[in-house]
Design a protein around this motif. Structure first.
Motif, PDB file in Angstrom:
ATOM      1  N   GLN A  96      -3.493  10.379   1.786  1.00 18.88           N
ATOM      2  CA  GLN A  96      -2.609  10.194   2.939  1.00 18.88           C
ATOM      3  C   GLN A  96      -3.482   9.702   4.084  1.00 18.88           C
ATOM      4  O   GLN A  96      -4.492  10.323   4.418  1.00 18.88           O
ATOM      5  N   VAL A  97      -3.084   8.558   4.681  1.00 24.07           N
ATOM      6  CA  VAL A  97      -3.921   7.905   5.681  1.00 24.07           C
ATOM      7  C   VAL A  97      -3.161   7.656   6.979  1.00 24.07           C
ATOM      8  O   VAL A  97      -1.934   7.640   7.004  1.00 24.07           O
ATOM      9  N   LEU A  98      -3.925   7.459   8.045  1.00 30.45           N
ATOM     10  CA  LEU A  98      -3.408   7.094   9.354  1.00 30.45           C
ATOM     11  C   LEU A  98      -3.972   5.725   9.702  1.00 30.45           C
ATOM     12  O   LEU A  98      -5.178   5.518   9.621  1.00 30.45           O
ATOM     13  N   SER A 123      -0.658   3.790  -2.277  1.00 25.48           N
ATOM     14  CA  SER A 123      -0.073   3.640  -3.606  1.00 25.48           C
ATOM     15  C   SER A 123      -0.847   2.645  -4.463  1.00 25.48           C
ATOM     16  O   SER A 123      -0.787   2.711  -5.688  1.00 25.48           O
ATOM     17  N   LYS A 124      -1.588   1.744  -3.827  1.00 23.58           N
ATOM     18  CA  LYS A 124      -2.342   0.750  -4.587  1.00 23.58           C
ATOM     19  C   LYS A 124      -3.555   0.332  -3.765  1.00 23.58           C
ATOM     20  O   LYS A 124      -3.443   0.075  -2.566  1.00 23.58           O
ATOM     21  N   VAL A 125      -4.706   0.290  -4.407  1.00 23.07           N
ATOM     22  CA  VAL A 125      -5.935  -0.127  -3.745  1.00 23.07           C
ATOM     23  C   VAL A 125      -6.388  -1.425  -4.388  1.00 23.07           C
ATOM     24  O   VAL A 125      -6.665  -1.470  -5.586  1.00 23.07           O
ATOM     25  N   GLY A 126      -6.444  -2.477  -3.596  1.00 27.54           N
ATOM     26  CA  GLY A 126      -6.867  -3.775  -4.108  1.00 27.54           C
ATOM     27  C   GLY A 126      -8.344  -4.023  -3.858  1.00 27.54           C
ATOM     28  O   GLY A 126      -8.962  -3.406  -2.994  1.00 27.54           O
ATOM     29  N   ILE A 154      -4.773  -2.801   0.938  1.00 27.01           N
ATOM     30  CA  ILE A 154      -4.208  -1.653   0.227  1.00 27.01           C
ATOM     31  C   ILE A 154      -2.709  -1.608   0.493  1.00 27.01           C
ATOM     32  O   ILE A 154      -2.221  -2.167   1.472  1.00 27.01           O
ATOM     33  N   GLU A 155      -2.008  -0.964  -0.403  1.00 25.19           N
ATOM     34  CA  GLU A 155      -0.564  -0.815  -0.267  1.00 25.19           C
ATOM     35  C   GLU A 155      -0.277   0.643   0.066  1.00 25.19           C
ATOM     36  O   GLU A 155      -0.766   1.547  -0.596  1.00 25.19           O
ATOM     37  N   ILE A 211      -1.655  -3.387   4.013  1.00 28.69           N
ATOM     38  CA  ILE A 211      -2.507  -3.410   5.201  1.00 28.69           C
ATOM     39  C   ILE A 211      -3.961  -3.635   4.795  1.00 28.69           C
ATOM     40  O   ILE A 211      -4.333  -3.430   3.636  1.00 28.69           O
ATOM     41  N   MET A 212      -4.757  -4.033   5.758  1.00 26.90           N
ATOM     42  CA  MET A 212      -6.191  -4.225   5.535  1.00 26.90           C
ATOM     43  C   MET A 212      -6.872  -2.865   5.513  1.00 26.90           C
ATOM     44  O   MET A 212      -6.495  -1.963   6.236  1.00 26.90           O
ATOM     45  N   ARG A 213      -7.898  -2.733   4.682  1.00 27.48           N
ATOM     46  CA  ARG A 213      -8.647  -1.480   4.598  1.00 27.48           C
ATOM     47  C   ARG A 213      -9.261  -1.098   5.938  1.00 27.48           C
ATOM     48  O   ARG A 213      -9.324   0.071   6.274  1.00 27.48           O
TER      49      ARG A 213
END
Length: 106
Positions: free
Chosen positions: A58-60, A70-73, A78-79, A90-92
């Motif tokens: 869970q991120v801010l 939900s997904k890390v590219g 990332i999604e 969004i961008m990491r």
């Protein structure tokens, strides 16, 4: 005849030039330890936090959005699920804080 100020001054030599640079060097040293070094340390910690992101965290974000990854590219995107059925890419680097981490699968 009057002596000009250039002739009236004593010859400083190398010692005079060195002592005029000591305060400048001291100021740079203080600025390095009070401003530059802590900023580099904070940047390094943020980079490590962003690299350690995984699915389920869970991120801010910088925009104030709280969601679950939900997904890390691999391309730096990332999604994030922000609501039921709503996913945002969004961008990491825009991740400000990891609110809760998931445990790695064994």
């Amino acid at each position: 005849m009057f002596a000009t100020p250039a002739y009236a001054q004593a010859a400083g030599g190398a010692a005079g030039a060195l002592t005029s640079f000591v305060p400048l060097i001291l100021i740079f040293g203080i600025m390095y330890f009070l401003l530059i070094r802590p900023q580099q340390k904070k940047l390094k910690e943020h980079k490590a936090m962003v690299e350690a992101l995984r699915r389920g965290d869970q991120v801010l974000t910088q925009g104030g959005i709280i969601g679950k990854v939900s997904k890390v590219g691999d391309d730096g995107i990332i999604e994030v699920d922000i609501a039921e059925g709503v996913k945002v890419r969004i961008m990491r680097s825009t991740i400000v804080q990891v609110m809760s981490k998931t445990e790695p699968a064994v």
